[in-house]
Enzyme design. Sequence first.
Site, PDB file in Angstrom:
ATOM      1  N   CYS A  52     -23.461 -15.805 -11.435  1.00 35.85           N
ATOM      2  CA  CYS A  52     -23.193 -16.472 -12.720  1.00 35.85           C
ATOM      3  C   CYS A  52     -21.742 -16.387 -13.151  1.00 35.85           C
ATOM      4  O   CYS A  52     -21.350 -17.020 -14.125  1.00 35.85           O
ATOM      5  CB  CYS A  52     -24.095 -15.906 -13.813  1.00 35.85           C
ATOM      6  SG  CYS A  52     -23.641 -14.244 -14.396  1.00 35.85           S
ATOM      7  N   GLN A  76       0.448  -6.367  -3.803  1.00 36.18           N
ATOM      8  CA  GLN A  76      -0.733  -6.527  -2.976  1.00 36.18           C
ATOM      9  C   GLN A  76      -1.775  -5.464  -3.306  1.00 36.18           C
ATOM     10  O   GLN A  76      -2.875  -5.494  -2.763  1.00 36.18           O
ATOM     11  CB  GLN A  76      -0.336  -6.424  -1.498  1.00 36.18           C
ATOM     12  CG  GLN A  76       0.653  -7.494  -1.052  1.00 36.18           C
ATOM     13  CD  GLN A  76       1.156  -7.241   0.356  1.00 36.18           C
ATOM     14  OE1 GLN A  76       0.496  -7.588   1.327  1.00 36.18           O
ATOM     15  NE2 GLN A  76       2.330  -6.636   0.472  1.00 36.18           N
ATOM     16  N   THR A 128      -0.148   4.830  -1.679  1.00 34.53           N
ATOM     17  CA  THR A 128      -0.463   6.009  -0.876  1.00 34.53           C
ATOM     18  C   THR A 128       0.310   7.227  -1.381  1.00 34.53           C
ATOM     19  O   THR A 128      -0.173   8.359  -1.258  1.00 34.53           O
ATOM     20  CB  THR A 128      -0.155   5.781   0.617  1.00 34.53           C
ATOM     21  OG1 THR A 128       1.200   5.363   0.775  1.00 34.53           O
ATOM     22  CG2 THR A 128      -1.084   4.733   1.214  1.00 34.53           C
ATOM     23  N   ALA A 140       0.801  -1.225   0.000  1.00 32.33           N
ATOM     24  CA  ALA A 140       0.000   0.000   0.000  1.00 32.33           C
ATOM     25  C   ALA A 140       0.832   1.272   0.000  1.00 32.33           C
ATOM     26  O   ALA A 140       0.392   2.298  -0.508  1.00 32.33           O
ATOM     27  CB  ALA A 140      -0.933  -0.001   1.208  1.00 32.33           C
ATOM     28  N   HIS A 192      -3.840  -9.852  -4.653  1.00 29.83           N
ATOM     29  CA  HIS A 192      -5.163  -9.617  -4.090  1.00 29.83           C
ATOM     30  C   HIS A 192      -6.184  -9.229  -5.154  1.00 29.83           C
ATOM     31  O   HIS A 192      -7.226  -8.648  -4.843  1.00 29.83           O
ATOM     32  CB  HIS A 192      -5.087  -8.550  -2.993  1.00 29.83           C
ATOM     33  CG  HIS A 192      -4.253  -8.974  -1.833  1.00 29.83           C
ATOM     34  ND1 HIS A 192      -3.638  -8.079  -0.970  1.00 29.83           N
ATOM     35  CD2 HIS A 192      -3.893 -10.200  -1.383  1.00 29.83           C
ATOM     36  CE1 HIS A 192      -2.961  -8.731  -0.038  1.00 29.83           C
ATOM     37  NE2 HIS A 192      -3.099 -10.025  -0.286  1.00 29.83           N
ATOM     38  N   ARG A 219      -6.387  -0.528   5.093  1.00 29.13           N
ATOM     39  CA  ARG A 219      -6.706  -0.588   6.518  1.00 29.13           C
ATOM     40  C   ARG A 219      -6.425   0.724   7.242  1.00 29.13           C
ATOM     41  O   ARG A 219      -6.459   0.799   8.452  1.00 29.13           O
ATOM     42  CB  ARG A 219      -5.917  -1.728   7.187  1.00 29.13           C
ATOM     43  CG  ARG A 219      -6.409  -3.096   6.761  1.00 29.13           C
ATOM     44  CD  ARG A 219      -5.447  -4.191   7.186  1.00 29.13           C
ATOM     45  NE  ARG A 219      -5.979  -5.503   6.866  1.00 29.13           N
ATOM     46  CZ  ARG A 219      -5.996  -6.046   5.658  1.00 29.13           C
ATOM     47  NH1 ARG A 219      -5.489  -5.373   4.636  1.00 29.13           N
ATOM     48  NH2 ARG A 219      -6.503  -7.241   5.447  1.00 29.13           N
ATOM     49  N   ASP A 229      -5.080  -1.487  -7.583  1.00 28.94           N
ATOM     50  CA  ASP A 229      -5.458  -0.270  -8.308  1.00 28.94           C
ATOM     51  C   ASP A 229      -4.965  -0.199  -9.741  1.00 28.94           C
ATOM     52  O   ASP A 229      -5.304   0.733 -10.472  1.00 28.94           O
ATOM     53  CB  ASP A 229      -4.954   0.961  -7.539  1.00 28.94           C
ATOM     54  CG  ASP A 229      -3.489   0.849  -7.139  1.00 28.94           C
ATOM     55  OD1 ASP A 229      -2.663   0.470  -8.001  1.00 28.94           O
ATOM     56  OD2 ASP A 229      -3.172   1.114  -5.970  1.00 28.94           O
TER      57      ASP A 229
END
Length: 257
Positions: free
Chosen positions: A124, A95, A23, A19, A113, A31, A98
């Site tokens: 479906c 991880q 950021t 992250a 992820h 989180r 984006d």
Amino acid sequence: MDARDAMAAARRITVLTGAGVSTASGIPDFRGTSGLWTRLGRGDTLESYLKDPSVRRAAWRFRAEHPLWTASPNAAHRAVADLERAGRLRTLLTQNVDGLHQRAGSSAVVELHGSMLGTVCADCGALGPMADAVARVRAGEEDPDCTTCGGTLKSTAVAFGEPLDPDVLRSARVAALDCDLMLVVGTSLSVEPAAGLVGLAAQAGALVVICNDEPTPYDGVASALVRGPVQETVPDLVAVPVVESGPVRTWGDPSTW
């Protein structure tokens, strides 16, 4: 060992990002105080998302307002892409969900992820672009359904309560074993099984360089630690001139079997 010396000798690098890379582009930590985990209250599980319309409505509002739609890759994203263009990147394990690494020019990407940029129907299995679903939310739909079957749409990012895709995890483990250096960028290494890839690389004989503002549980296996903003430290490391060294030997090299 000095991180610059380690990078100078490395020719087959696996990068693991978290992250802290995003950021720096204005995207909140999942989180963190503005992240989905906090915004939805302790991070609701996939089960509650599927069963509770109020959870889904909150999630869709969050997606529609997400900084992802206006964010741009930063210098750390671009530096990792430079490694690939130079032929030194084995695999980029991220991880993050984006897509900023791909927008910066990286193609050898394993998204541990998943991705926030797609949707999948929980009923479906139909896939679609997240941008289309978000456009429907912005037009007034609070909980857009599947246009194929009317079922429940979710993000293709891994949700709380969902395991990682076993094929993705297998590819990540091979990449951790098959490198002479693992460069870890912007992750607290507090989420498994992704964090365990660092220990796996170290056990296989790779050097580990961790670039993170705060200490991590895996600092003890690192060959070098680099503190500071990743948008500054990572370009500096990638720019280090490569020096001649012996043959690359990893568990992924048949000559070592």
